[in-house]
Design an enzyme around this catalytic site. Structure first.
Site, PDB file in Angstrom:
ATOM      1  N   ARG A 172       0.800  -1.224   0.000  1.00 33.33           N
ATOM      2  CA  ARG A 172       0.000   0.000   0.000  1.00 33.33           C
ATOM      3  C   ARG A 172       0.835   1.278   0.000  1.00 33.33           C
ATOM      4  NH1 ARG A 172      -2.722  -4.042   1.774  1.00 33.33           N
ATOM      5  NH2 ARG A 172      -0.705  -4.535   2.665  1.00 33.33           N
ATOM      6  N   ARG A 216      11.270   3.650   3.728  1.00 33.24           N
ATOM      7  CA  ARG A 216      10.844   2.642   4.715  1.00 33.24           C
ATOM      8  C   ARG A 216      12.078   1.856   5.127  1.00 33.24           C
ATOM      9  NH1 ARG A 216       5.705  -1.257   4.565  1.00 33.24           N
ATOM     10  NH2 ARG A 216       4.814   0.753   5.145  1.00 33.24           N
ATOM     11  N   HIS A 251       4.816   5.558  11.630  1.00 35.44           N
ATOM     12  CA  HIS A 251       4.388   5.488  10.221  1.00 35.44           C
ATOM     13  C   HIS A 251       3.406   6.659  10.052  1.00 35.44           C
ATOM     14  CE1 HIS A 251       3.314   4.071   6.363  1.00 35.44           C
ATOM     15  NE2 HIS A 251       2.952   2.840   6.628  1.00 35.44           N
TER      16      HIS A 251
HETATM   17  N1   CP Z   1      -0.338  -0.216   5.907  1.00 31.29           N
HETATM   18  C1   CP Z   1       0.875  -0.390   5.316  1.00 31.29           C
HETATM   19  O1   CP Z   1       1.872   0.241   5.669  1.00 31.29           O
HETATM   20  O2   CP Z   1       0.867  -1.331   4.338  1.00 31.29           O
HETATM   21  P1   CP Z   1       2.128  -1.758   3.475  1.00 31.29           P
HETATM   22  O3   CP Z   1       3.101  -2.457   4.424  1.00 31.29           O
HETATM   23  O4   CP Z   1       1.592  -2.676   2.421  1.00 31.29           O
HETATM   24  O5   CP Z   1       2.758  -0.519   2.913  1.00 31.29           O
END
Ligand code: CP
Length: 308
Positions: free
Chosen positions: A57, A108, A136
């Site tokens: 996402r 990230r 986050h």
């Molecule tokens: N919610 C979220 O951070 O999803 P992803 O790990 O897929 O980016």
């Protein structure tokens, strides 16, 4: 980090004032209503996505956001193996280099504090897209936007945070944002092995936000407006015996859903494993797919704010 009305780096939720949140959310509403108005807004700008941990996402919604604003993207989604980190390059050196190529860096990383380290050496804005069990903040933005969209308000909401709270960076970032609103009450629902950390409870005390800690999800469900489920994050456990003890401890299925208020909202940052059964997906209270979709417009609003 100071409370910002302007943004340079996005490292932690505490940076966002209520006024700035409202500005971003109003913009996200406009983007949702009239997307054609924003085509080409970031033409000529480049976003670098450096992902040292897996993502669906965050990575793809940031890329889609940049592309829909007319910008371009580049990056690596397995930076531990496919960047020069594999040859021993430090994060700081990588960021120094990439900030010479891009106008914004979305990062990230598996280590808490990595985004702050990156921001300290970057010449372009760094956006924390998750730093290990730290924060986050852009997930928290879309989560809060979703609460506002689903319930029509944030002041006065009663929220249950459920699951792996010790390692849950989304819960931490969202709780920091909620502490800026009036008459909010928070329930931390977790087994002791993954209970919420003391620093965040102290933050709530400082901001006079009432909170309760319990293991009893069934007892909390009828009390709250928002149930924020999270996955028990296997990848964060050094001791698999502890993971086995807490995995599958909470589950929202049809019986659990029946205990929730009629107008409550069931949220999850996703991915889910087994903590929400798919047979509740069609219930109007199940907001997690709408929540993930909101990430696009919220991240478009954020990129526009940072880069124009
Ligand atoms: N919610 C979220 O951070 O999803 P992803 O790990 O897929 O980016």
């Amino acid at each position: 980090m100071a409370v910002a009305s302007r943004l340079s780096h996005v490292v932690e939720s505490q940076q966002f004032s209520r006024a700035l949140l409202e500005e971003l959310f109003t913009r996200a509403d406009e983007i949702k209503r009239e997307p054609h108005r924003f085509i080409g807004r970031l033409a000529g700008q480049v976003m670098a996505a450096l992902f040292y941990e897996p993502s669906t996402r965050t990575r793809l919604s940031f890329e889609a956001a940049m592309l829909r604003l007319g910008g371009q993207t580049m990056g690596t989604d397995n930076a531990r193996e496919f960047s020069s980190a594999a040859k021993g390059e430090t994060l700081e050196d990588t960021i120094r280099i990439v900030s010479g190529y891009a106008d914004v860096i979305v990062l990230r990383h598996k280590e808490e504090g990595a985004a702050r380290r990156a921001a300290a050496v970057s010449t372009v804005p760094v956006i924390n897209a998750g730093d290990g069990p730290g924060q986050h903040p852009t997930q928290a933005l879309l989560d809060l936007y979703t609460v506002r969209a689903e319930l029509g308000k944030v002041d006065g909401v009663r929220v249950a945070m459920v699951g792996d709270l010790a390692n849950g960076r989304t819960v931490r970032s969202l709780t920091y944002l909620l502490s800026k609103f009036k008459d909010v009450k928070v329930w931390f629902v977790a087994p002791p092995e993954v209970a919420m950390r003391e620093d965040l409870k102290a933050h709530l005390d400082e901001h006079h936000v009432p909170w309760l800690e319990t293991e009893d999800l069934a007892g909390v469900l009828p009390e709250v407006d928002v149930v924020y489920m999270t996955r028990i994050q296997k990848e964060r456990f050094t001791d698999l015996e502890t993971y086995d003890k807490v995995r599958g401890v909470y589950r929202i299925d049809k019986d659990a859903l029946a205990r929730m208020r009629k107008y409550a909202v069931l949220m999850h940052p996703l991915p889910r494993v087994d903590e929400i059964t798919p047979d509740v997906d069609d219930d109007p209270r199940a907001a997690y797919f709408r929540q993930a979709r909101n990430g696009l417009q919220v991240r478009m609003a954020l990129l526009e704010k940072l880069l124009t």
